[in-house]
Structure formats: structure tokens, C-alpha cells
Design a protein around this motif. Structure first.
Motif, PDB file in Angstrom:
ATOM      1  N   ALA A  91      -7.896  49.027  24.619  1.00 19.26           N
ATOM      2  CA  ALA A  91      -6.549  49.616  24.630  1.00 19.26           C
ATOM      3  C   ALA A  91      -6.557  51.049  24.114  1.00 19.26           C
ATOM      4  N   ALA A  92      -7.429  51.199  23.232  1.00 19.98           N
ATOM      5  CA  ALA A  92      -7.637  52.642  22.711  1.00 19.98           C
ATOM      6  C   ALA A  92      -8.251  53.476  23.557  1.00 19.98           C
ATOM      7  N   LEU A 110      -3.475  56.993  14.376  1.00 23.03           N
ATOM      8  CA  LEU A 110      -4.492  56.517  15.039  1.00 23.03           C
ATOM      9  C   LEU A 110      -4.842  55.036  14.429  1.00 23.03           C
ATOM     10  N   ASP A 111      -5.032  53.714  15.240  1.00 23.69           N
ATOM     11  CA  ASP A 111      -5.699  52.906  14.654  1.00 23.69           C
ATOM     12  C   ASP A 111      -7.215  53.178  14.418  1.00 23.69           C
ATOM     13  N   ARG A 151      -7.951  53.489  26.941  1.00 25.22           N
ATOM     14  CA  ARG A 151      -7.180  53.632  27.881  1.00 25.22           C
ATOM     15  C   ARG A 151      -5.842  54.656  27.516  1.00 25.22           C
ATOM     16  N   ALA A 152      -5.647  54.290  26.017  1.00 21.08           N
ATOM     17  CA  ALA A 152      -4.542  55.473  25.511  1.00 21.08           C
ATOM     18  C   ALA A 152      -5.312  56.778  25.524  1.00 21.08           C
ATOM     19  N   ALA A 153      -6.812  56.876  25.430  1.00 19.99           N
ATOM     20  CA  ALA A 153      -7.053  58.192  25.375  1.00 19.99           C
ATOM     21  C   ALA A 153      -7.558  58.795  26.707  1.00 19.99           C
ATOM     22  N   GLY A 154      -7.112  57.955  27.920  1.00 15.45           N
ATOM     23  CA  GLY A 154      -7.178  58.653  29.139  1.00 15.45           C
ATOM     24  C   GLY A 154      -8.725  58.201  29.719  1.00 15.45           C
ATOM     25  N   TYR A 211      -9.712  51.883  16.037  1.00 14.80           N
ATOM     26  CA  TYR A 211     -10.433  51.940  17.276  1.00 14.80           C
ATOM     27  C   TYR A 211      -9.975  53.418  18.030  1.00 14.80           C
ATOM     28  N   GLY A 212      -8.753  53.808  17.913  1.00 19.91           N
ATOM     29  CA  GLY A 212      -8.312  55.034  18.569  1.00 19.91           C
ATOM     30  C   GLY A 212      -9.248  56.142  17.471  1.00 19.91           C
ATOM     31  N   THR A 255      -2.641  52.331  10.644  1.00 14.38           N
ATOM     32  CA  THR A 255      -2.800  53.641  11.151  1.00 14.38           C
ATOM     33  C   THR A 255      -3.642  54.509  10.047  1.00 14.38           C
ATOM     34  N   GLU A 312     -11.292  51.872  32.076  1.00 15.29           N
ATOM     35  CA  GLU A 312     -11.502  50.578  30.953  1.00 15.29           C
ATOM     36  C   GLU A 312     -12.921  50.194  30.955  1.00 15.29           C
TER      37      GLU A 312
END
Length: 374
Positions: free
Chosen positions: A21-22, A345-346, A24-27, A348-349, A335, A30
Motif C-alpha cells: 500500500a505504501a 507517513l506510516d 502504491r501511494a508513492a506511485g 512503510y511509507g 505516523t 505493486e
């Protein structure tokens, strides 16, 4: 990023899902998933150019059975405490094999992961670097209760933690204390059963010499790390410590863990405390608590992320490091620290952001080592 990002993990596990998910959120595309089960069985392929994140092999019964089943035999159950040495040997061998794969870049260092999963080695490395750690029992691991009791008496250590050398998640951890008249008490989540020790979600106390002897004798064959029980700070009348996540050398996330028991692990009845209250209680010492975590992480320079268990001493003015965790980032919903590099950010982000900042060819944690971890 043109390189293929892949996660070594257990398919369907929330660790894998949260990291994906992190990404994907960063573009990013997968990430592919390389199952631990395939690696342990030797049936896997990795194309050149793969950037491989190493994640935990835990919480998968098939993986655990492959690692510990052969030594536990017919008595194997995923709840069993014993078999840590076999688990460790299997994981280290698998990571060594991955490190030897040509054209694969690892986000993590197998040799450093091996040290983090060996509590005695990790303690020595931290102490040698001047990182504050609890005093430990000198000499080789005790071979059983009788030897342990004699050595503790000689060292005048009356309150200690016994930690399986290759354990995690407080499995088999024992808070051991002696009374003034020879009484003994062991607090642990390990349950004595006819077929061995089993992990339980209920923390219990053993108070008879026979029970404590049986407990320690069952744990000793896999190796024990013995260290002084350091009185910790408190919050709301409960003992408290910190899990600090360090990403690319910076403390990015922190969670307060509190409990009425010696172990603060959340799955054993611990609860998240109030970070703002902890910062207020620590005052000017707060930055030093985070710096202590960063100093511990610096002992593992090729690891892009570590989770450091910081044990604040009474009054929140000082701290020692209890453990350094190779996979200590599973803190859902948390976060980054306000004003820090991962604010908003979490965990992973934060790691994805660090990876994108450095680029895959300079990714923190990339290893070129091919020697087996020690």
C-alpha cells in the motif's frame, strides 16, 4: 525506479499488504512477493535487477513448521517455544543464499539480521559501540537452572530477564527475581505443559523451585541471554518503554508501550501509551532518548530500518537499549514523529520515501557480502 521491487515475505500477511500500500501511494508499481516458503524450499527465481526487501518469516505455520518441525518432531506445534536455534539456522542459511544471487540488491544485510536475531551478539555489538545496555551475565549461556542459580548468586544479580538467544515477540522471555529468604518467582508467557513449553497470551507466575527449574531447563538448550532487570519509567502507574523505528539512520516513529507486567508487548496485554505525555515527562532528555535509538541503529549501518526497544529509566531522564529488531516496523496506524523526516507517513511509507530518495543503486541496506552470517 526501473528496478523490480520485490518483498520476501508471507503472502497475504499484513506486513506485505501494508508495504504494498505504501508503494502504491508513492506511485510505484505493486511489489512482487517472494514467499518465504519458496526460499526455504529452494524453489525460486529472481531476475537480475530485483530490489528485494527482506521482511519477517513469522506468523506463518507452514514456514515455522519447516524451520522448527524437524527438531521438535511429533511434538511440534506453532505455539511451542523451543526450537529457536533451528529457526535461526534456517533463516540465516536462506538469507545467505539470497545474498549470493547475482544481480539482486537486498534492502537489508543478512549478516546484520543474523546479529540482531542473536541477542548475545547484539548485546556485545551495542556495548562495544558505547550504546547503553543492561549489564549481562558474563560467560557462556547457562546450561540449566542449577548452573544459572549459582552464577546469578555469584554475580549478586537478584532480578534479571532471561531471553532465548534467538527468540522474538517475548517468546520464552522470563522475568526472574529472588526474594531475601531464597524465594524465587518467574513471570513469563510460557506455559509448562507435558509436551514442552507453549506460548500463551496469558502472562503467568511460577513460584516453586520445581516449576522454575523445569522452565529454565526447557529453555536453556536453545541458549539464553541473561541481563539485569532495569527499573523502567512509568506512565499512569504502569511501567513504560519505547519502540523507536529508525529509518535510514533517523528516528522516524515512536510508540509508548505500557503494562502492569514486566513485558510490555502489546499482544501480551500491553497498551499503547501517550507519546505527548512521554515527551513532556522527558523534557530536554527526549532528544537524547531518540539519539540513543539512532546510536543503536548505527551499529547496523547496512540495515535500512530497525526497531529499537528503548527502556527509559526512572523519571524519563536516561535510557538503555533492550533490543534491536530487524522487523520492528509493524505499527499499524502510527505516523511519523512531528517535525521529523517521516511526519504524516506510516513506517512503510517512510521506508519507501527513503528508498526513493537514495535510489535503488544506493539503497540503504544494500549488501555485497557473500560470507555466511556469524
Amino acid at each position: 525506479m526501473t528496478d523490480r521491487l520485490t518483498v520476501l515475505g508471507n503472502p497475504g500477511h499484513r506486513r506485505v499488504a501494508l508495504f504494498a500500500a505504501a508503494a502504491r501511494a508513492a506511485g510505484l508499481p505493486e511489489p512482487a512477493v517472494l514467499p518465504w516458503l519458496d526460499v526455504l524450499r529452494g524453489g525460486y527465481a529472481l531476475p537480475p535487477g530485483t530490489v528485494l526487501r527482506i521482511d519477517s518469516p513469522g506468523e506463518d505455520t507452514a514456514v515455522d513448521a519447516l524451520l522448527r518441525g524437524p527438531v521438535l518432531g511429533a511434538g511440534y506445534a506453532p505455539t511451542r517455544v523451543e526450537g529457536g536455534a533451528a529457526w535461526y539456522a534456517g533463516v540465516c542459511a536462506a538469507l545467505h543464499g539470497l545474498a549470493a544471487r547475482p544481480g539482486v540488491r537486498l534492502l537489508g544485510d543478512p549478516a546484520e539480521i543474523a546479529v540482531m536475531f542473536d541477542k548475545r551478539s547484539a548485546h556485545r555489538r551495542l556495548a562495544a559501540a558505547g550504546v547503553p545496555v543492561p549489564p549481562a551475565l558474563d560467560g557462556p549461556p547457562p546450561r540449566g537452572w542449577a548452573e544459572l542459580a549459582d552464577r546469578l548468586a555469584a554475580a549478586r544479580m537478584r532480578r534479571v530477564f532471561l531471553k532465548p538467544v534467538h527468540g522474538s515477540s517475548a517468546s520464552g522471555v522470563v522475568a526472574l527475581e529472588f526474594g531475601p529468604r531464597g524465594q524465587v518467582q518467574a513471570t513469563t508467557s510460557a506455559e509448562l505443559a507435558p509436551d514442552g513449553l507453549h506460548n500463551s497470551l496469558r502472562v503467568r507466575r511460577y513460584r516453586t523451585p520445581a516449576e522454575v527449574s523445569a522452565l529454565v531447563d526447557a529453555l536453556a538448550p536453545d541458549g539464553l541471554h541473561v541481563e539485569q532487570w532495569v527499573p523502567k519509567a512509568s506512565q499512569g502507574g504502569r511501567s513504560a518503554d519505547l519502540r523507536v523505528v529508525v529509518v535510514a539512520g533517523r528516528a522516524t516513529h515512536a510508540v509508548v508501550r505500557t503494562s502492569t507486567r514486566p513485558m510490555t508487548n502489546l499482544h501480551l496485554g500491553g497498551a499503547r501509551g501517550d507519546l505527548a505525555l512521554a515527551r513532556e515527562a522527558a523534557g530536554p532528555a527526549w532528544s537524547r532518548l531518540l539519539e540513543t535509538a539512532e546510536r543503536a541503529a548505527a551499529c547496523f549501518p547496512n540495515s535500512p530500518m530497525v526497531g529499537v526497544d528503548v527502556l527509559p529509566t526512572a523519571g524519563w531522564r536516561g535510557a538503555v537499549v533492550g533490543e534491536v529488531n530487524a522487523f520492528g516496523d509493524l505499527l499499524p496506524g502510527l505516523t511519523g514523529l512531528p517535525g521529523g523526516p517521516a511526519e504524516g507517513l506510516d513506517t512503510y511509507g517512510a521506508q519507501i520515501a527513503a528508498l526513493l530518495h537514495t535510489g535503488p543503486h544506493r539503497a540503504p541496506g544494500r549488501t555485497t557480502r557473500t560470507e555466511p552470517p556469524r
